[in-house]
Enzyme design. Structure first.
Site, PDB file in Angstrom:
ATOM      1  N   ARG A  80       0.856  -1.202   0.000  1.00 17.45           N
ATOM      2  CA  ARG A  80       0.000   0.000   0.000  1.00 17.45           C
ATOM      3  C   ARG A  80       0.889   1.249   0.000  1.00 17.45           C
ATOM      4  NH1 ARG A  80      -1.476   1.440   4.648  1.00 17.45           N
ATOM      5  NH2 ARG A  80      -2.461  -0.487   5.290  1.00 17.45           N
ATOM      6  N   LYS A 128      -8.276   7.998 -18.965  1.00 12.55           N
ATOM      7  CA  LYS A 128      -8.583   8.612 -20.258  1.00 12.55           C
ATOM      8  C   LYS A 128      -7.342   8.591 -21.171  1.00 12.55           C
ATOM      9  CE  LYS A 128     -12.312   9.215 -17.913  1.00 12.55           C
ATOM     10  NZ  LYS A 128     -12.621  10.420 -17.159  1.00 12.55           N
ATOM     11  N   TYR A 133     -16.358  18.582 -14.228  1.00 20.84           N
ATOM     12  CA  TYR A 133     -16.647  17.159 -14.410  1.00 20.84           C
ATOM     13  C   TYR A 133     -17.660  16.724 -13.329  1.00 20.84           C
ATOM     14  CZ  TYR A 133     -15.959  12.110 -14.281  1.00 20.84           C
ATOM     15  OH  TYR A 133     -16.168  10.758 -14.268  1.00 20.84           O
ATOM     16  N   ASP A 154      -7.067  19.917 -13.039  1.00 22.13           N
ATOM     17  CA  ASP A 154      -7.446  18.619 -13.605  1.00 22.13           C
ATOM     18  C   ASP A 154      -7.046  18.667 -15.079  1.00 22.13           C
ATOM     19  OD1 ASP A 154      -8.740  16.480 -14.811  1.00 22.13           O
ATOM     20  OD2 ASP A 154     -10.543  16.639 -13.579  1.00 22.13           O
TER      21      ASP A 154
HETATM   22  C1  LIG Z   1     -13.071  10.786 -15.876  1.00 19.26           C
HETATM   23  C2  LIG Z   1     -12.692  12.074 -15.284  1.00 19.26           C
HETATM   24  C3  LIG Z   1     -12.432  12.188 -13.906  1.00 19.26           C
HETATM   25  C4  LIG Z   1     -12.593  11.032 -12.940  1.00 19.26           C
HETATM   26  O1  LIG Z   1     -11.694  10.007 -13.193  1.00 19.26           O
HETATM   27  P1  LIG Z   1     -12.018   8.460 -12.888  1.00 19.26           P
HETATM   28  O2  LIG Z   1     -10.767   7.780 -13.317  1.00 19.26           O
HETATM   29  O3  LIG Z   1     -13.224   8.089 -13.698  1.00 19.26           O
HETATM   30  O4  LIG Z   1     -12.283   8.351 -11.426  1.00 19.26           O
HETATM   31  C5  LIG Z   1     -12.069  13.430 -13.424  1.00 19.26           C
HETATM   32  N1  LIG Z   1     -11.970  14.515 -14.235  1.00 19.26           N
HETATM   33  C6  LIG Z   1     -12.201  14.431 -15.552  1.00 19.26           C
HETATM   34  C7  LIG Z   1     -12.075  15.659 -16.390  1.00 19.26           C
HETATM   35  C8  LIG Z   1     -12.584  13.215 -16.128  1.00 19.26           C
HETATM   36  O5  LIG Z   1     -12.860  13.162 -17.435  1.00 19.26           O
END
Ligand SMILES: *Cc1c(COP(=O)(O)O)cnc(C)c1O
Length: 386
Positions: A53, A202, A105, A177
């Site tokens: 962990r 992504k 988001y 982000d």
């Molecule tokens: C998908 C996404 C998230 C969250 O990520 P997960 O891996 O699905 O938890 C946060 N911000 C943006 C812009 C996203 O597209």
């Protein structure tokens, strides 16, 4: 800590930064250390790993690679993008205030308002395109500004440097982000951000086969605090997923080039289509964020959204059901093209009036343009729109 301090280009770093052949065997590919614990020769005497962990060798290589790609010094991986955001919010305490963007988001919005608001943290959602509005919400309790750019799904651009000017010299963290751009297109730490967050799910992992998140920062003390939270809260990814992300990153630079090229052609195609009322893509010279995007991004990305003259959910559904190459699915950033209907899918939790206020119309379709042959993608859009 990235040990690789040589100045190399991004595509080279994607393959090599922080990655050395496995010291025990010379394996070129970072092995999947599928183990929860590590043997000690005497209490406290070990090879740098105690319990997975806290530290796992596969994850460590990925973290160092990501730190290098975002021009940071500390990289930390989490079980999902949301777990990474969750860790940032755990830096705060009751009474603290956060400023964020209105078209955020949906999952981040839910985490802020559904979980952390209960613990006495106040969130302000403002139009971050308007720096005065951001500035007006800053007070002595403001501890964090949370930026997402380009925004989802309206593709608005927020000026990271301008926001950083507001937080600098103050006790306010600026977190970005960077999921929509990936470090191949935008590196927020170089624009004054303190923390970069990614949903690796992504573009970074890029093959729609992993859920994972990451945080990258430059300040070592902040990195230590976040690493403490990573271990104390324990939302860490497994080694196999770390391997898949490392594998995906090797092609990040070439994938992003193709995503951007296909995105550009699709944006122009949609804009000239008679059924399309509005196409949102920051690469249009008359896009309100074009000048900022040109400055802070290397290219405009593979995300495009559009609305129809017949502005109804039914009209959007008819198109979505006709797609043959685009798949109707949530998520984005994978090699295959995806299409979604934000009003009923990713942004369904937002009241209709608020949705319309931020330009998220009933007929809006969001495309994550993949790396298929552009002729097939355009042909698919053409037939679906007819
Ligand atoms: C998908 C996404 C998230 C969250 O990520 P997960 O891996 O699905 O938890 C946060 N911000 C943006 C812009 C996203 O597209």
């Amino acid at each position: 800590m990235s040990k690789d301090n040589k100045k190399r280009k991004f595509a080279t770093d994607a393959l090599h930064a922080g990655i050395v052949p496995d010291p025990s065997t010379g394996a070129i590919m970072t092995p999947i250390y599928q183990t929860s614990t590590f043997a000690q020769s005497a209490p406290g005497k070990h090879l740098g790993y105690e319990y997975a962990r806290g530290k796992n060798p596969t994850r460590e290589v990925l973290q160092n690679n990501l730190a290098a790609l975002e021009l940071g010094t500390v990289g930390l991986c989490f079980a999902s993008g949301l777990a990474a955001i969750d860790a940032v919010l755990k830096l705060l305490k009751p009474g603290d205030e956060v400023i964020s963007t209105r078209d955020l988001y949906g999952g981040s919005y839910r985490l802020f308002t559904g979980i952390f608001a209960k613990f006495g943290i106040t969130f302000h959602f403002v139009d971050m395109g308007n720096i005065q509005e951001v500035s007006a919400h800053i007070n002595e309790d403001t501890r964090l500004i949370w930026v997402e750019t380009p925004t989802n799904p309206s593709m608005k651009i927020i000026d990271i440097e301008a926001i950083a000017k507001l937080t600098r010299q103050k006790n306010i963290l600026l977190a970005v982000d960077n999921t929509f751009s990936s470090p191949a297109l935008q590196q927020p730490l170089s624009l004054g951000a303190d923390i970069v967050m990614h949903s690796l799910t992504k573009y970074i992992a890029g093959h729609s086969d992993v859920i994972m998140g990451a945080l990258i920062c430059r300040d070592e003390a902040l990195g230590k605090e976040l690493a403490y939270i990573q271990n104390a809260s324990g939302a860490v990814p497994g080694p196999q997923d770390c391997f898949l992300s490392l594998r995906g990153i090797k092609t990040l630079a070439v994938r992003m080039k193709q995503h951007c090229e296909n995105g550009r052609k699709i944006a122009h195609f949609l804009r000239s289509h008679p059924k399309v009322k509005q196409t949102n893509w920051p690469g249009f010279e008359d896009h309100c964020g074009f000048e900022i995007a040109k400055r802070q991004m290397k290219d405009f990305g593979g995300m495009v959204s559009f609305s129809l003259h017949e502005d109804t959910q039914e009209a959007a559904f008819r198109i979505l059901e006709k797609f043959e190459v685009f798949s109707l699915a949530e998520s984005l950033g994978g090699v295959e093209s995806l299409a979604g209907h934000p009003a009923t899918m990713t942004h369904a939790a937002i009241p209709r009036k608020d949705r319309l206020d931020m330009g998220l119309t009933d007929s809006m379709i969001r495309l994550s343009v993949g790396i298929e042959d552009i002729d097939d993608l355009i042909a698919d859009l053409q037939q679906a729109l007819t």
